[in-house]
Write a protein that holds these residues in place. Structure first.
Motif, PDB file in Angstrom:
ATOM      1  N   ARG A 146     -15.226  47.780  74.911  1.00  0.00           N
ATOM      2  CA  ARG A 146     -15.700  46.635  74.485  1.00  0.00           C
ATOM      3  C   ARG A 146     -15.050  45.553  74.171  1.00  0.00           C
ATOM      4  O   ARG A 146     -13.867  45.670  74.156  1.00  0.00           O
ATOM      5  CB  ARG A 146     -16.357  47.274  72.847  1.00  0.00           C
ATOM      6  CG  ARG A 146     -17.337  48.284  72.906  1.00  0.00           C
ATOM      7  CD  ARG A 146     -18.018  48.741  71.718  1.00  0.00           C
ATOM      8  NE  ARG A 146     -17.135  48.865  70.574  1.00  0.00           N
ATOM      9  CZ  ARG A 146     -16.580  50.125  70.097  1.00  0.00           C
ATOM     10  NH1 ARG A 146     -16.865  51.200  70.686  1.00  0.00           N
ATOM     11  NH2 ARG A 146     -15.707  50.086  68.941  1.00  0.00           N
ATOM     12  N   SER A 147     -15.559  44.468  73.346  1.00  0.00           N
ATOM     13  CA  SER A 147     -14.880  43.121  73.131  1.00  0.00           C
ATOM     14  C   SER A 147     -13.770  43.564  72.177  1.00  0.00           C
ATOM     15  O   SER A 147     -13.936  44.291  71.425  1.00  0.00           O
ATOM     16  CB  SER A 147     -15.510  41.988  72.502  1.00  0.00           C
ATOM     17  OG  SER A 147     -14.932  41.048  72.145  1.00  0.00           O
ATOM     18  N   LEU A 148     -12.451  42.815  72.261  1.00  0.00           N
ATOM     19  CA  LEU A 148     -11.446  43.285  71.593  1.00  0.00           C
ATOM     20  C   LEU A 148     -11.463  42.905  70.190  1.00  0.00           C
ATOM     21  O   LEU A 148     -11.114  43.535  69.379  1.00  0.00           O
ATOM     22  CB  LEU A 148     -10.188  42.133  72.269  1.00  0.00           C
ATOM     23  CG  LEU A 148      -8.854  42.596  71.375  1.00  0.00           C
ATOM     24  CD1 LEU A 148      -8.426  44.014  71.755  1.00  0.00           C
ATOM     25  CD2 LEU A 148      -7.712  41.797  72.113  1.00  0.00           C
ATOM     26  N   SER A 202       1.995  53.028  72.992  1.00  0.00           N
ATOM     27  CA  SER A 202       1.502  53.068  71.534  1.00  0.00           C
ATOM     28  C   SER A 202       2.279  51.615  70.885  1.00  0.00           C
ATOM     29  O   SER A 202       2.960  50.825  71.371  1.00  0.00           O
ATOM     30  CB  SER A 202       1.962  54.085  70.717  1.00  0.00           C
ATOM     31  OG  SER A 202       3.578  54.042  70.460  1.00  0.00           O
ATOM     32  N   TYR A 203       1.915  51.350  69.471  1.00  0.00           N
ATOM     33  CA  TYR A 203       2.525  50.179  68.985  1.00  0.00           C
ATOM     34  C   TYR A 203       4.085  50.414  68.735  1.00  0.00           C
ATOM     35  O   TYR A 203       4.541  49.401  68.562  1.00  0.00           O
ATOM     36  CB  TYR A 203       1.753  50.261  67.620  1.00  0.00           C
ATOM     37  CG  TYR A 203       2.295  48.981  66.731  1.00  0.00           C
ATOM     38  CD1 TYR A 203       1.981  47.820  67.357  1.00  0.00           C
ATOM     39  CD2 TYR A 203       2.934  49.184  65.591  1.00  0.00           C
ATOM     40  CE1 TYR A 203       2.516  46.525  66.620  1.00  0.00           C
ATOM     41  CE2 TYR A 203       3.269  47.924  64.872  1.00  0.00           C
ATOM     42  CZ  TYR A 203       3.237  46.847  65.268  1.00  0.00           C
ATOM     43  OH  TYR A 203       3.555  45.524  64.785  1.00  0.00           O
ATOM     44  N   VAL A 204       4.414  51.449  68.560  1.00  0.00           N
ATOM     45  CA  VAL A 204       5.823  51.563  68.466  1.00  0.00           C
ATOM     46  C   VAL A 204       6.742  50.973  69.889  1.00  0.00           C
ATOM     47  O   VAL A 204       7.722  50.143  69.468  1.00  0.00           O
ATOM     48  CB  VAL A 204       6.643  53.115  68.620  1.00  0.00           C
ATOM     49  CG1 VAL A 204       7.784  53.317  68.664  1.00  0.00           C
ATOM     50  CG2 VAL A 204       5.963  53.740  67.360  1.00  0.00           C
ATOM     51  N   PHE A 205       6.062  51.108  70.874  1.00  0.00           N
ATOM     52  CA  PHE A 205       6.690  50.418  72.084  1.00  0.00           C
ATOM     53  C   PHE A 205       6.521  48.998  71.852  1.00  0.00           C
ATOM     54  O   PHE A 205       7.712  48.244  72.016  1.00  0.00           O
ATOM     55  CB  PHE A 205       6.020  50.791  73.217  1.00  0.00           C
ATOM     56  CG  PHE A 205       6.632  50.354  74.768  1.00  0.00           C
ATOM     57  CD1 PHE A 205       7.707  50.632  75.099  1.00  0.00           C
ATOM     58  CD2 PHE A 205       5.596  49.288  75.121  1.00  0.00           C
ATOM     59  CE1 PHE A 205       8.268  50.047  76.448  1.00  0.00           C
ATOM     60  CE2 PHE A 205       6.189  48.770  76.459  1.00  0.00           C
ATOM     61  CZ  PHE A 205       7.513  49.288  77.010  1.00  0.00           C
ATOM     62  N   LEU A 256       4.933  33.075  66.261  1.00  0.00           N
ATOM     63  CA  LEU A 256       4.266  33.775  67.511  1.00  0.00           C
ATOM     64  C   LEU A 256       4.809  35.386  67.601  1.00  0.00           C
ATOM     65  O   LEU A 256       4.052  35.980  68.056  1.00  0.00           O
ATOM     66  CB  LEU A 256       5.128  33.146  68.750  1.00  0.00           C
ATOM     67  CG  LEU A 256       5.024  33.510  70.116  1.00  0.00           C
ATOM     68  CD1 LEU A 256       3.569  33.439  70.325  1.00  0.00           C
ATOM     69  CD2 LEU A 256       5.756  32.972  71.198  1.00  0.00           C
ATOM     70  N   VAL A 257       6.030  35.486  67.188  1.00  0.00           N
ATOM     71  CA  VAL A 257       6.342  37.049  67.079  1.00  0.00           C
ATOM     72  C   VAL A 257       5.504  37.785  66.287  1.00  0.00           C
ATOM     73  O   VAL A 257       4.766  39.000  66.688  1.00  0.00           O
ATOM     74  CB  VAL A 257       7.834  37.185  66.615  1.00  0.00           C
ATOM     75  CG1 VAL A 257       8.014  38.752  66.268  1.00  0.00           C
ATOM     76  CG2 VAL A 257       8.847  36.563  67.719  1.00  0.00           C
ATOM     77  N   ARG A 258       5.063  37.166  65.050  1.00  0.00           N
ATOM     78  CA  ARG A 258       4.056  38.095  64.235  1.00  0.00           C
ATOM     79  C   ARG A 258       2.740  37.960  65.193  1.00  0.00           C
ATOM     80  O   ARG A 258       1.977  39.336  65.032  1.00  0.00           O
ATOM     81  CB  ARG A 258       3.776  37.587  62.778  1.00  0.00           C
ATOM     82  CG  ARG A 258       4.836  37.422  61.767  1.00  0.00           C
ATOM     83  CD  ARG A 258       4.435  36.960  60.688  1.00  0.00           C
ATOM     84  NE  ARG A 258       4.106  35.617  60.452  1.00  0.00           N
ATOM     85  CZ  ARG A 258       4.841  34.591  60.358  1.00  0.00           C
ATOM     86  NH1 ARG A 258       6.095  34.781  60.281  1.00  0.00           N
ATOM     87  NH2 ARG A 258       4.417  33.327  60.405  1.00  0.00           N
ATOM     88  N   ASP A 259       2.433  36.981  65.548  1.00  0.00           N
ATOM     89  CA  ASP A 259       1.012  37.215  66.224  1.00  0.00           C
ATOM     90  C   ASP A 259       0.927  38.082  67.423  1.00  0.00           C
ATOM     91  O   ASP A 259      -0.147  38.825  67.485  1.00  0.00           O
ATOM     92  CB  ASP A 259       0.788  35.888  66.524  1.00  0.00           C
ATOM     93  CG  ASP A 259       0.201  34.941  65.649  1.00  0.00           C
ATOM     94  OD1 ASP A 259       0.038  35.113  64.557  1.00  0.00           O
ATOM     95  OD2 ASP A 259       0.141  33.572  66.005  1.00  0.00           O
ATOM     96  N   ALA A 306       2.719  40.700  67.871  1.00  0.00           N
ATOM     97  CA  ALA A 306       2.806  41.999  67.147  1.00  0.00           C
ATOM     98  C   ALA A 306       1.532  42.246  66.643  1.00  0.00           C
ATOM     99  O   ALA A 306       1.064  43.636  66.727  1.00  0.00           O
ATOM    100  CB  ALA A 306       3.939  42.232  66.151  1.00  0.00           C
ATOM    101  N   ARG A 307       0.752  41.455  66.302  1.00  0.00           N
ATOM    102  CA  ARG A 307      -0.466  41.902  65.401  1.00  0.00           C
ATOM    103  C   ARG A 307      -1.436  42.139  66.714  1.00  0.00           C
ATOM    104  O   ARG A 307      -2.075  43.220  66.549  1.00  0.00           O
ATOM    105  CB  ARG A 307      -0.965  40.583  64.599  1.00  0.00           C
ATOM    106  CG  ARG A 307      -2.346  41.166  63.914  1.00  0.00           C
ATOM    107  CD  ARG A 307      -2.589  39.929  62.940  1.00  0.00           C
ATOM    108  NE  ARG A 307      -2.394  38.667  63.309  1.00  0.00           N
ATOM    109  CZ  ARG A 307      -1.442  37.708  62.714  1.00  0.00           C
ATOM    110  NH1 ARG A 307      -0.912  38.144  61.603  1.00  0.00           N
ATOM    111  NH2 ARG A 307      -1.339  36.533  63.121  1.00  0.00           N
ATOM    112  N   PHE A 308      -1.398  41.396  67.452  1.00  0.00           N
ATOM    113  CA  PHE A 308      -2.311  41.759  68.878  1.00  0.00           C
ATOM    114  C   PHE A 308      -1.923  42.979  69.397  1.00  0.00           C
ATOM    115  O   PHE A 308      -2.692  43.866  69.668  1.00  0.00           O
ATOM    116  CB  PHE A 308      -1.936  40.637  69.708  1.00  0.00           C
ATOM    117  CG  PHE A 308      -2.866  40.690  71.195  1.00  0.00           C
ATOM    118  CD1 PHE A 308      -4.247  40.290  71.286  1.00  0.00           C
ATOM    119  CD2 PHE A 308      -2.307  41.267  72.189  1.00  0.00           C
ATOM    120  CE1 PHE A 308      -5.059  40.291  72.366  1.00  0.00           C
ATOM    121  CE2 PHE A 308      -2.966  41.354  73.285  1.00  0.00           C
ATOM    122  CZ  PHE A 308      -4.387  41.025  73.358  1.00  0.00           C
ATOM    123  N   GLY A 309      -0.682  43.394  69.482  1.00  0.00           N
ATOM    124  CA  GLY A 309      -0.236  44.626  69.840  1.00  0.00           C
ATOM    125  C   GLY A 309      -0.561  45.761  69.268  1.00  0.00           C
ATOM    126  O   GLY A 309      -1.015  46.761  69.523  1.00  0.00           O
TER     127      GLY A 309
END
Length: 175
Positions: free
Chosen positions: A171-173, A98-101, A150-153, A155-158
């Motif tokens: 499906r496409s991301l 999950s996102y927590v990780f 970079l850290v924000r990006d 995290a957002r991707f995650g």
């Protein structure tokens, strides 16, 4: 699990009162009156699983007092989220995916970047750079901003990746 969890205002108060971190015993005691099953061993298991940040050693004042491990205070918030997810039926493996990780690892990266930048700023303050100090300070600040971005990006991707169900993953991301 029928226990209650910490309210957001309680977590905010703990974070304000302990900005430099807390020992594991403190965290266990925060959750004990709520009936949340948590031992120091379980807490450390979550750290080993990558769900919670690692501690840092901090010396105690006084002769021969040794040091203690302090966990970042956001461990309380993250542990609250983990326990909530577990009460909803998620397993530790589900939570690891999950996102927590992801957020835990990104917090570690962010703290390490900050330590590097503080160290570089300290060196810069101690050494003359023959009129180039302003330029070098500007480069350091630009690097700090790029690292933060970079850290924000990531995290957002995650967040995007971990919030998708297996059916959506085919499906496409960016659909």
């Amino acid at each position: 699990m029928t226990s209650e969890l910490l309210r957001p205002d309680e977590i905010d108060r703990i974070e304000r009162e302990h900005p430099h971190g807390v020992p594991v015993g403190f965290i266990v005691e925060v959750f004990r009156p709520l009936g949340v099953p948590l031992s120091e061993a379980t807490f450390r298991k979550y750290v080993q699983a990558g769900l919670l940040p690692r501690s840092r050693r901090v010396g105690r004042k006084g002769k021969h007092r040794g040091s203690q491990g302090l966990y970042p205070v956001e461990s309380v918030r993250r542990l609250n989220a983990i326990k909530k997810m577990m009460s909803e039926g998620l397993t530790l493996e589900d939570i690891r995916r999950s996102y927590v990780f992801v957020r835990n690892h990104m917090d570690v990266v962010d703290r390490e970047f900050e330590a590097v930048f503080l160290g570089l700023a300290h060196v810069l303050a101690e050494r003359p750079f023959d009129g180039q100090t302003r330029q070098i300070q500007g480069e350091l600040e630009a690097l700090r901003e790029r690292a933060s971005s970079l850290v924000r990006d990531v995290a957002r991707f995650g967040s995007v990746v971990t919030s998708r169900s297996p059916a959506e993953s085919s499906r496409s991301l960016w659909d």
